[in-house]
Design a protein around this motif. Structure first.
Motif, PDB file in Angstrom:
ATOM      1  N   GLY A 224       0.829  -1.208   0.000  1.00 37.68           N
ATOM      2  CA  GLY A 224       0.000   0.000   0.000  1.00 37.68           C
ATOM      3  C   GLY A 224       0.858   1.250   0.000  1.00 37.68           C
ATOM      4  O   GLY A 224       2.085   1.191  -0.159  1.00 37.68           O
ATOM      5  N   CYS A 225       0.196   2.399   0.228  1.00 36.93           N
ATOM      6  CA  CYS A 225       0.916   3.675   0.206  1.00 36.93           C
ATOM      7  C   CYS A 225       1.807   3.796   1.436  1.00 36.93           C
ATOM      8  O   CYS A 225       2.779   4.549   1.437  1.00 36.93           O
ATOM      9  N   GLY A 226       1.446   3.074   2.506  1.00 43.27           N
ATOM     10  CA  GLY A 226       2.237   3.111   3.736  1.00 43.27           C
ATOM     11  C   GLY A 226       1.968   4.339   4.577  1.00 43.27           C
ATOM     12  O   GLY A 226       2.635   4.567   5.589  1.00 43.27           O
ATOM     13  N   ASP A 227       0.969   5.150   4.180  1.00 44.66           N
ATOM     14  CA  ASP A 227       0.767   6.442   4.826  1.00 44.66           C
ATOM     15  C   ASP A 227      -0.722   6.790   4.901  1.00 44.66           C
ATOM     16  O   ASP A 227      -1.115   7.901   4.590  1.00 44.66           O
TER      17      ASP A 227
HETATM   18 ZN   LIG Z   1      -2.352   3.223   2.253  1.00 42.77          ZN
END
Ligand SMILES: [Zn+2]
Ligand SMILES: [Zn+2]
Length: 349
Positions: free
Chosen positions: A100-103
Motif C-alpha cells: 500500500g501507500c504506507g501512509d
Molecule cells: Zn495506504
C-alpha cells in the motif's frame, strides 16, 4: 532485465529489454525464479471487471503502460539498497506483492492490501512476468525454506487469498461442513490450506469432473458437479440442512446462488472469486436463516506471515503446479481464460 509487457489493454504481451534497476534506500532487487499466473492478471490485462447486467468496472486507471503483470513471485535476492536491512544477498524469498501507500489509516491498521493508493507489484507497479522485480522493503519478503520456488510463489496470491477467506470462517465451519465452490488455483489452495487449519469435513463443488477428481485426490471428503440435477439438495442432505460455511472461489451469478442455496442456518457465505455478475438475495432469508454474506479480497501482511509459518512447518500439502518457460506467458493467459488449467501454472524465466 527482460519483461513481458502489454502496451495497450487487451493487446498481446511483448518482450521488452530494459536496464536492470539498482536498488535505492530500503529497496531489494529479486531475481525471479518463478511467477504464478492468476485470473486477476486477465482482468487487469482486459482493463475491466464484469459487474453483471452489461455493466463493467473500469480498472484501467492508475497504471503506467507498458505494464508488467505477475504478482505471485518467488526468487533470489541479488542486490539490496544502502539502508536495506533484514535480508541478505542470496536469500530465497517469496514476495508479498500487496503493498500500500504506507501512509494512510488502512495501511496503518495493517491492511495494506486494501489501501486505495496501492503500489502493489504486478497490479499497480511492474511485477513478475520478468526476470527481476524491485521490492520496496525487505519486510515484504518471506522465507520459504525447502519448498520449491514454483510452489512457494503461489502462496503470495492464491494461497494468501484462500488463507484469508478461511481465516474468516474459523468459527462458523467448526464442527460443521465447509463447502468450497470452484476447484481452480485459489480453490485448490483453499482445499489444501483448510486441511492444515481445520478438522472440518470438506466438500468441493465445480462443473469440471477432471478438477473434481483432482479435488477428491487432494483431500475433499465429497465432490459434486454443480450441473448435476439435485446436487444442491444432496449437499443439504449431507450437511444436515445446510453447510456452516461456503467459500465461493468462482464469484459468478451461478456459483454464488448455488452457495446461497446450500447455506445452513447461521451459515456464512464468503465470496472470493471475481468472475463477475450480480446476486439477488431474498431479504427475509438473511434474517430467518441468520446468515452472513461477505466478501474477502487477498490477505494482509500478517496473514501472509501466518500462512508462511504453516508452509515452513510442512503442514500445507502441495496444489498441482505446472512450470512453463516465461516465453509461454501469453499462451498461458489464454489457457487460463479458456479454463484449460488445472491448479496453477507458474512461469519460469
Ligand atoms: Zn495506504
Ligand atoms: Zn492473483
Amino acid at each position: 532485465m527482460k519483461s513481458y509487457q502489454f502496451g495497450e489493454y487487451g493487446h498481446a504481451l511483448q518482450l521488452m529489454d530494459q536496464e536492470t534497476p539498482t536498488p535505492q534506500g530500503d529497496q531489494v532487487l529479486v531475481r525471479i525464479r518463478a511467477c504464478g499466473v492468476c485470473h486477476s492478471d486477465i482482468h487487469i490485462w482486459d482493463g475491466h471487471f464484469d459487474l453483471g447486467n452489461g455493466r463493467k468496472l473500469d480498472i484501467s486507471r492508475g497504471r503506467a503502460l507498458p505494464f508488467t503483470l505477475g504478482h505471485e513471485i518467488a526468487g533470489e535476492v541479488v542486490a539490496v539498497g544502502p539502508i536495506a536491512a533484514g535480508v541478505s544477498i542470496g536469500a530465497e524469498r517469496v514476495v508479498f506483492p500487496w503493498i500500500g501507500c504506507g501512509d494512510c489509516p488502512v495501511c496503518d491498521s495493517g491492511d495494506e492490501h486494501l489501501c486505495s493508493r496501492p503500489r502493489a507489484l504486478g497490479t499497480s507497479v511492474d511485477g513478475g512476468f520478468s526476470d527481476h522485480v524491485m521490492v520496496p522493503h525487505a519486510r515484504y519478503l518471506f522465507d520459504y525454506a525447502d519448498v520449491p520456488s514454483e510452489l512457494a510463489c503461489t502462496y503470495a496470491c492464491s494461497g494468501l487469498t484462500a488463507y484469508s477467506a478461511l481465516d474468516k470462517i474459523r468459527e462458523s465451519a467448526a464442527g460443521r461442513t465447509l463447502v468450497i465452490i470452484g476447484a481452480g488455483g485459489v480453490g485448490f489452495a483453499g482445499l489444501h490450506i483448510a486441511q492444515a487449519l481445520f478438522d472440518t469435513q470438506l466438500v468441493v463443488v465445480d462443473i469440471d469432473n477432471t478438477k473434481l477428481q483432482a479435488a477428491k485426490e487432494g483431500g475433499a471428503a465429497y465432490v459434486f458437479n454443480a450441473n448435476d440435477e439435485g446436487a444442491a439438495k444432496e449437499i443439504r442432505n449431507l450437511t444436515d440442512g445446510g453447510s456452516g460455511a461456503v467459500i465461493d472461489f468462482v464469484g459468478s451469478e451461478t456459483s454464488a446462488n448455488f452457495g446461497l442455496k446450500i447455506l445452513g442456518n447461521s451459515g456464512v457465505l464468503i465470496v472470493v472469486g471475481l468472475f463477475g455478475g450480480a446476486l439477488a438475495v431474498p431479504l427475509p432469508l438473511l434474517a430467518l436463516k441468520h446468515i452472513t454474506i461477505r466478501g474477502s479480497f487477498l490477505g494482509s501482511l500478517l496473514q501472509m506471515s501466518e500462512l508462511m509459518e504453516l508452509v515452513r512447518a510442512g503442514t500445507v500439502t502441495s496444489i498441482p503446479v505446472e512450470a512453463r518457460p516465461l516465453a509461454q506467458v501469453q499462451q498461458t493467459l489464454e489457457d487460463l481464460r479458456g479454463g484449460r488449467i488445472l491448479g496453477r501454472v507458474v512461469m519460469v524465466p
